[in-house]
Write a protein that holds these residues in place. Structure first.
Motif, PDB file in Angstrom:
ATOM      1  N   TYR A 105       0.814  -1.214   0.000  1.00  0.00           N
ATOM      2  CA  TYR A 105       0.000   0.000   0.000  1.00  0.00           C
ATOM      3  C   TYR A 105       0.850   1.266   0.000  1.00  0.00           C
ATOM      4  N   THR A 106       2.092   1.185   0.438  1.00  0.00           N
ATOM      5  CA  THR A 106       2.918   2.392   0.508  1.00  0.00           C
ATOM      6  C   THR A 106       3.727   2.648  -0.767  1.00  0.00           C
ATOM      7  N   SER A 107       3.859   1.677  -1.637  1.00  0.00           N
ATOM      8  CA  SER A 107       4.652   1.857  -2.858  1.00  0.00           C
ATOM      9  C   SER A 107       3.994   2.856  -3.810  1.00  0.00           C
ATOM     10  N   PRO A 108       4.733   3.887  -4.240  1.00  0.00           N
ATOM     11  CA  PRO A 108       4.161   4.824  -5.210  1.00  0.00           C
ATOM     12  C   PRO A 108       3.928   4.185  -6.578  1.00  0.00           C
ATOM     13  N   PHE A 139      -6.312  -7.243  -5.546  1.00  0.00           N
ATOM     14  CA  PHE A 139      -5.067  -6.696  -5.016  1.00  0.00           C
ATOM     15  C   PHE A 139      -4.580  -7.624  -3.925  1.00  0.00           C
ATOM     16  N   ILE A 140      -3.326  -8.067  -4.055  1.00  0.00           N
ATOM     17  CA  ILE A 140      -2.741  -8.982  -3.075  1.00  0.00           C
ATOM     18  C   ILE A 140      -1.542  -8.286  -2.456  1.00  0.00           C
ATOM     19  N   PHE A 149      -7.179   9.054  -6.373  1.00  0.00           N
ATOM     20  CA  PHE A 149      -5.940   9.361  -5.643  1.00  0.00           C
ATOM     21  C   PHE A 149      -6.170   9.275  -4.149  1.00  0.00           C
ATOM     22  N   ALA A 150      -7.257   9.879  -3.684  1.00  0.00           N
ATOM     23  CA  ALA A 150      -7.583   9.841  -2.253  1.00  0.00           C
ATOM     24  C   ALA A 150      -7.845   8.413  -1.782  1.00  0.00           C
ATOM     25  N   ASP A 151      -8.536   7.629  -2.596  1.00  0.00           N
ATOM     26  CA  ASP A 151      -8.882   6.250  -2.196  1.00  0.00           C
ATOM     27  C   ASP A 151      -7.681   5.321  -2.116  1.00  0.00           C
ATOM     28  N   THR A 152      -6.563   5.689  -2.740  1.00  0.00           N
ATOM     29  CA  THR A 152      -5.382   4.817  -2.737  1.00  0.00           C
ATOM     30  C   THR A 152      -4.294   5.309  -1.795  1.00  0.00           C
ATOM     31  N   ALA A 153      -4.588   6.328  -1.008  1.00  0.00           N
ATOM     32  CA  ALA A 153      -3.588   6.835  -0.054  1.00  0.00           C
ATOM     33  C   ALA A 153      -3.219   5.734   0.929  1.00  0.00           C
ATOM     34  N   PRO A 154      -1.927   5.602   1.213  1.00  0.00           N
ATOM     35  CA  PRO A 154      -1.527   4.560   2.165  1.00  0.00           C
ATOM     36  C   PRO A 154      -2.026   4.895   3.564  1.00  0.00           C
ATOM     37  N   PRO A 155      -2.292   3.870   4.347  1.00  0.00           N
ATOM     38  CA  PRO A 155      -2.704   4.133   5.733  1.00  0.00           C
ATOM     39  C   PRO A 155      -1.570   4.818   6.494  1.00  0.00           C
TER      40      PRO A 155
END
Length: 185
Positions: A7-10, A28-29, A178-184
């Motif tokens: 989730y953190t990878s750009p 998504f895995i 973009f907002a929906d894919t922001a990392p936690p």
């Protein structure tokens, strides 16, 4: 389709945005460094499986997603060059991030100092791009936004002196994919 990544990878985030935009069905895995080392010859994320197709780079994954949805990915040499410039800055920043995390003194070597200078000169050039303040966004702009967010999130870049980049991030942060894919955080 199955997209593997973190989730953190750009790089992964850009692929996830493209999937949301195209509305293609994809699982998504989440995987870590050990998982990617075991499953991908490049030992990094993202990688994608789509039937007999196995792709190991975000650029080829994006091309596959866009074309599968009937769209074009990077339609000109100029657009491709801008995408490559963002990738150069992103790759350099990621490499320095991991070197620093492993305890390398980035100021101790001419090579790492030159890489840091590459990031700064790239940010200056990227700041000069004509950037939209609202959707639609091109893949160049999406890659740039993923890079800037990640670089700020990891405290690897500063954009205080780059007002155009700052304003661009304010605008794209309101874009739902973009907002929906922001990392936690």
């Amino acid at each position: 389709m199955k997209l593997y990544g973190s989730y953190t990878s750009p790089f992964v985030r850009h692929c996830r945005i493209a999937l949301l935009e195209t509305q293609l069905s994809c699982e998504f895995i989440e995987t870590d460094q050990a998982g990617s080392a075991a499953q991908s010859p490049t030992k990094r994320v993202p990688f994608l499986e789509d039937g007999d197709i196995f792709l190991t780079d975000s650029s080829s994954i994006l091309k596959h997603i866009r074309e599968k949805a009937g769209a074009t990915f990077l339609s000109s040499a100029t657009e491709f060059d801008k995408f490559a410039m963002v990738n150069t800055a992103l790759d350099t920043t990621v490499n320095l991030f991991f070197l620093a995390r492993d305890g390398v003194d980035l100021q101790a070597y001419e090579y790492t100092r030159r890489q840091a200078a590459r990031i700064e000169s790239s940010l200056e050039e990227l700041n000069a791009f004509a950037l939209p303040m609202q959707a639609p966004y091109s893949d160049v702009e999406l890659r740039l936004a993923c890079y800037l967010f990640w670089g700020l999130f990891r405290k690897r870049i500063q954009i205080d002196a780059h007002e155009n980049l700052q304003q661009f991030l304010v605008g794209i942060d309101k874009y739902q994919p973009f907002a929906d894919t922001a990392p936690p955080l």
